[in-house]
Design a protein around this motif. Sequence first.
Motif, PDB file in Angstrom:
ATOM      1  N   VAL A  36     -11.584  -1.956 -13.780  1.00 47.80           N
ATOM      2  CA  VAL A  36     -11.608  -1.158 -12.559  1.00 47.80           C
ATOM      3  C   VAL A  36     -11.321  -2.070 -11.374  1.00 47.80           C
ATOM      4  CG1 VAL A  36     -12.937   0.445 -11.143  1.00 47.80           C
ATOM      5  CG2 VAL A  36     -13.355   0.340 -13.615  1.00 47.80           C
ATOM      6  N   LEU A  37     -10.370  -1.657 -10.535  1.00 45.52           N
ATOM      7  CA  LEU A  37      -9.983  -2.424  -9.363  1.00 45.52           C
ATOM      8  C   LEU A  37     -10.420  -1.722  -8.077  1.00 45.52           C
ATOM      9  CD1 LEU A  37      -6.284  -3.437 -10.181  1.00 45.52           C
ATOM     10  CD2 LEU A  37      -8.398  -4.563 -10.877  1.00 45.52           C
ATOM     11  N   ASP A  38     -10.774  -2.514  -7.087  1.00 46.83           N
ATOM     12  CA  ASP A  38     -11.038  -2.027  -5.737  1.00 46.83           C
ATOM     13  C   ASP A  38      -9.711  -2.013  -4.982  1.00 46.83           C
ATOM     14  OD1 ASP A  38     -11.835  -1.522  -3.158  1.00 46.83           O
ATOM     15  OD2 ASP A  38     -12.860  -3.446  -2.872  1.00 46.83           O
ATOM     16  N   LEU A  39      -9.243  -0.818  -4.636  1.00 52.65           N
ATOM     17  CA  LEU A  39      -7.947  -0.685  -3.969  1.00 52.65           C
ATOM     18  C   LEU A  39      -8.027  -0.846  -2.453  1.00 52.65           C
ATOM     19  CD1 LEU A  39      -6.424   2.373  -5.869  1.00 52.65           C
ATOM     20  CD2 LEU A  39      -6.025  -0.055  -6.280  1.00 52.65           C
ATOM     21  N   ASP A  40      -9.233  -0.902  -1.929  1.00 53.13           N
ATOM     22  CA  ASP A  40      -9.368  -0.968  -0.481  1.00 53.13           C
ATOM     23  C   ASP A  40      -9.268  -2.414   0.004  1.00 53.13           C
ATOM     24  OD1 ASP A  40      -9.621   0.070   2.041  1.00 53.13           O
ATOM     25  OD2 ASP A  40     -11.821   0.099   2.014  1.00 53.13           O
ATOM     26  N   GLN A  41      -8.121  -3.027  -0.315  1.00 54.45           N
ATOM     27  CA  GLN A  41      -7.825  -4.407   0.062  1.00 54.45           C
ATOM     28  C   GLN A  41      -6.506  -4.422   0.830  1.00 54.45           C
ATOM     29  OE1 GLN A  41      -9.989  -6.782  -0.517  1.00 54.45           O
ATOM     30  NE2 GLN A  41     -11.332  -5.525  -1.803  1.00 54.45           N
ATOM     31  N   PRO A  42      -6.334  -5.324   1.770  1.00 56.52           N
ATOM     32  CA  PRO A  42      -5.099  -5.328   2.569  1.00 56.52           C
ATOM     33  C   PRO A  42      -3.823  -5.364   1.741  1.00 56.52           C
ATOM     34  CG  PRO A  42      -6.710  -6.818   3.526  1.00 56.52           C
ATOM     35  CD  PRO A  42      -7.286  -6.358   2.205  1.00 56.52           C
ATOM     36  N   PHE A 100      -3.085  -4.000  -0.978  1.00 58.93           N
ATOM     37  CA  PHE A 100      -2.741  -2.753  -1.664  1.00 58.93           C
ATOM     38  C   PHE A 100      -2.176  -1.696  -0.720  1.00 58.93           C
ATOM     39  CE2 PHE A 100      -5.845  -4.051  -5.109  1.00 58.93           C
ATOM     40  CZ  PHE A 100      -4.891  -4.124  -6.108  1.00 58.93           C
ATOM     41  N   TYR A 101      -1.996  -2.040   0.551  1.00 63.30           N
ATOM     42  CA  TYR A 101      -1.469  -1.079   1.521  1.00 63.30           C
ATOM     43  C   TYR A 101      -0.034  -1.416   1.873  1.00 63.30           C
ATOM     44  CZ  TYR A 101      -6.060   0.990   2.335  1.00 63.30           C
ATOM     45  OH  TYR A 101      -7.250   1.664   2.185  1.00 63.30           O
ATOM     46  N   PRO A 102       0.815  -0.396   2.078  1.00 62.68           N
ATOM     47  CA  PRO A 102       0.552   1.027   1.904  1.00 62.68           C
ATOM     48  C   PRO A 102       0.396   1.378   0.423  1.00 62.68           C
ATOM     49  CG  PRO A 102       2.866   0.665   2.370  1.00 62.68           C
ATOM     50  CD  PRO A 102       2.190  -0.660   2.527  1.00 62.68           C
ATOM     51  N   GLN A 103      -0.415   2.379   0.125  1.00 64.70           N
ATOM     52  CA  GLN A 103      -0.797   2.671  -1.257  1.00 64.70           C
ATOM     53  C   GLN A 103       0.152   3.610  -1.984  1.00 64.70           C
ATOM     54  OE1 GLN A 103      -4.955   3.713  -1.546  1.00 64.70           O
ATOM     55  NE2 GLN A 103      -5.589   1.615  -1.096  1.00 64.70           N
ATOM     56  N   GLU A 104       1.318   3.824  -1.433  1.00 63.49           N
ATOM     57  CA  GLU A 104       2.297   4.685  -2.106  1.00 63.49           C
ATOM     58  C   GLU A 104       2.966   3.974  -3.290  1.00 63.49           C
ATOM     59  OE1 GLU A 104       1.061   6.619   1.240  1.00 63.49           O
ATOM     60  OE2 GLU A 104       1.904   4.594   1.202  1.00 63.49           O
ATOM     61  N   ASN A 105       2.786   2.657  -3.404  1.00 63.29           N
ATOM     62  CA  ASN A 105       3.490   1.892  -4.452  1.00 63.29           C
ATOM     63  C   ASN A 105       2.513   1.115  -5.325  1.00 63.29           C
ATOM     64  OD1 ASN A 105       6.286   2.445  -3.441  1.00 63.29           O
ATOM     65  ND2 ASN A 105       5.461   1.394  -1.636  1.00 63.29           N
ATOM     66  N   LEU A 106       1.436   1.764  -5.750  1.00 68.74           N
ATOM     67  CA  LEU A 106       0.362   1.049  -6.441  1.00 68.74           C
ATOM     68  C   LEU A 106       0.816   0.413  -7.748  1.00 68.74           C
ATOM     69  CD1 LEU A 106      -2.730   3.356  -5.833  1.00 68.74           C
ATOM     70  CD2 LEU A 106      -2.336   1.062  -4.926  1.00 68.74           C
ATOM     71  N   LEU A 107       1.709   1.069  -8.483  1.00 70.37           N
ATOM     72  CA  LEU A 107       2.171   0.501  -9.750  1.00 70.37           C
ATOM     73  C   LEU A 107       2.892  -0.831  -9.508  1.00 70.37           C
ATOM     74  CD1 LEU A 107       2.094   1.194 -12.754  1.00 70.37           C
ATOM     75  CD2 LEU A 107       4.321   2.283 -12.496  1.00 70.37           C
ATOM     76  N   ASN A 108       3.693  -0.881  -8.472  1.00 72.54           N
ATOM     77  CA  ASN A 108       4.352  -2.141  -8.117  1.00 72.54           C
ATOM     78  C   ASN A 108       3.335  -3.178  -7.671  1.00 72.54           C
ATOM     79  OD1 ASN A 108       6.890  -1.049  -8.625  1.00 72.54           O
ATOM     80  ND2 ASN A 108       7.122  -0.328  -6.520  1.00 72.54           N
ATOM     81  N   HIS A 109       2.331  -2.742  -6.930  1.00 70.43           N
ATOM     82  CA  HIS A 109       1.323  -3.677  -6.424  1.00 70.43           C
ATOM     83  C   HIS A 109       0.577  -4.378  -7.558  1.00 70.43           C
ATOM     84  CE1 HIS A 109       2.344  -2.068  -2.656  1.00 70.43           C
ATOM     85  NE2 HIS A 109       1.326  -1.262  -2.423  1.00 70.43           N
ATOM     86  N   LEU A 110       0.405  -3.696  -8.700  1.00 72.30           N
ATOM     87  CA  LEU A 110      -0.326  -4.311  -9.817  1.00 72.30           C
ATOM     88  C   LEU A 110       0.366  -5.573 -10.314  1.00 72.30           C
ATOM     89  CD1 LEU A 110      -1.483  -1.249 -11.951  1.00 72.30           C
ATOM     90  CD2 LEU A 110      -2.892  -2.741 -10.530  1.00 72.30           C
ATOM     91  N   THR A 111       1.688  -5.593 -10.235  1.00 71.89           N
ATOM     92  CA  THR A 111       2.435  -6.768 -10.680  1.00 71.89           C
ATOM     93  C   THR A 111       2.638  -7.786  -9.562  1.00 71.89           C
ATOM     94  OG1 THR A 111       3.609  -5.509 -12.374  1.00 71.89           O
ATOM     95  CG2 THR A 111       4.629  -7.555 -11.649  1.00 71.89           C
ATOM     96  N   TYR A 112       2.918  -7.306  -8.362  1.00 74.87           N
ATOM     97  CA  TYR A 112       3.360  -8.214  -7.308  1.00 74.87           C
ATOM     98  C   TYR A 112       2.288  -8.567  -6.277  1.00 74.87           C
ATOM     99  CZ  TYR A 112       7.863  -6.819  -9.226  1.00 74.87           C
ATOM    100  OH  TYR A 112       8.908  -6.570 -10.082  1.00 74.87           O
ATOM    101  N   SER A 113       1.190  -7.794  -6.227  1.00 74.77           N
ATOM    102  CA  SER A 113       0.198  -8.006  -5.171  1.00 74.77           C
ATOM    103  C   SER A 113      -1.221  -8.220  -5.668  1.00 74.77           C
ATOM    104  CB  SER A 113       0.189  -6.803  -4.210  1.00 74.77           C
ATOM    105  OG  SER A 113       1.460  -6.550  -3.676  1.00 74.77           O
ATOM    106  N   ALA A 114      -1.582  -7.598  -6.771  1.00 75.18           N
ATOM    107  CA  ALA A 114      -2.983  -7.584  -7.220  1.00 75.18           C
ATOM    108  C   ALA A 114      -3.496  -8.986  -7.522  1.00 75.18           C
ATOM    109  CB  ALA A 114      -3.134  -6.696  -8.449  1.00 75.18           C
ATOM    110  N   GLN A 115      -4.787  -9.171  -7.289  1.00 70.46           N
ATOM    111  CA  GLN A 115      -5.464 -10.441  -7.533  1.00 70.46           C
ATOM    112  C   GLN A 115      -6.623 -10.221  -8.514  1.00 70.46           C
ATOM    113  OE1 GLN A 115      -4.291 -13.269  -5.909  1.00 70.46           O
ATOM    114  NE2 GLN A 115      -2.708 -11.893  -5.103  1.00 70.46           N
ATOM    115  N   ALA A 116      -6.995 -11.269  -9.228  1.00 73.30           N
ATOM    116  CA  ALA A 116      -8.156 -11.164 -10.113  1.00 73.30           C
ATOM    117  C   ALA A 116      -9.412 -10.793  -9.329  1.00 73.30           C
ATOM    118  CB  ALA A 116      -8.364 -12.475 -10.860  1.00 73.30           C
TER     119      ALA A 116
END
Length: 433
Positions: free
Chosen positions: A366-372, A374-390
């Motif tokens: 489970v990830l906390d999406l309320d992080q800078p 992850f915005y804008p949140q229209e591209n969350l699938l892309n964010h998982l590869t290019y933006s997300a952090q442990a």
Amino acid sequence: MLFKEISFIDQNFGLKKGYDIRISGTKITEISPTRLEPLAAERVIEGRQKLILPAFFNTHSHVPMTLMRGYGENLALLDWLEQKIFPFEELLTVEDVYYGTLLGIAELLASGCCAISDMYFRLPGIIRAVQESGFKANLVNPLAGPNKYQEMRDFKEVEELLKAVREDHTGRLKIDAGIHGEYTSTPAGVESVVSFAKEHDLAIHLHLSESLAEHEACKERHGKTPLRYFYELGVLDCPLLAAHAVYLEDQDYALLRELVASGHEITLMHNPSSNLKLASGFAPLRKWVESGVNICIATDGPASNNNLNLFEEMHLAAILQKAVQKDPTFLTPSEILKMSTRNGAIAQRRENCGLIKPGFAADLTVLDLDQPHFYPQENLLNHLTYSAQASDVIMTLVDGEVLYEKGEFKTIDLERVKAELSKIYQNKLQQIK
């Protein structure tokens, strides 16, 4: 446990928003776009600004090497092994490896991983750590040295692992057979591993063509590439997990296509951080894809990476391959995520794992999406590869059991583990001197 109005990665590796997801026992039991009523004594978790994805399966690691993190840096692969790693490892005890494994499992859980395929020795310590923590693991003590598998100094550990797997009714602990590599074994030894794997219906886990020096030396010794060498000794008659595979040749890819077409189970594991740090090269994943093999993303060990963070490996795998292939369209975020989750479960022969789907094991992150980031949140699938952090991970479940939540490890006394690990490291340095 009931997650309310949460986003999740569906079984086709697309994004769905605002669903209710129920976990009962070890399984995912309901996924509903409409609201589900909580059951008696069911924990309800508000899902807004959260996302569930399948937990990661790290299919090539040497987790107890947390004990050597930062040790023996800036060396070529064979120098690193022979001058630093092998001498240090000779000093390790079962208790040392127990604490090294616990530290690694804590790191893995905190970064969203539920399972490893781990190649190491002093197996009783690793087994104890896996079982105490509630983690999932496919373990192997690989053949290394001039002897046959059953004549190996540590083969008793393999027998102990077989017994532990038979007695483990959770299904979380599994055994694979293993070969460290062509350059650390003999043909007779390899054949003995194949015989053992066939006797017990096991996959074989090994290092393959990791460095150019290793690859070319095999051709000089045997007149064939490492893949052809292992194939002619019967290794690919068993399900195969082969790490690195950086220097496969055209003839190797032709062989892989032929074997996959005839039903052989073959997995290649991509380890981008380790390949970069040891200057091993760039695995040609387009050729892997074209050969039809199962492809996974893995960390390798924490002494050659130096962490166990699959988010970092996904990011590197995606952007490196685009550059190497000179093709920004190569490997989509969905494909990268599948390599890190479902493909890993397949490699570990855990058929009911790696997907968010009713009836599948509740191995979830489970990830906390309320992080800078992850915005804008229209591209969350892309964010998982290019933006997300442990650090975005707020919960990791294994078979429906919460093992990590918001910095707390439910089954690991992390402060004790860190203190013990520091003492072990200092003790080994004194012995080496």
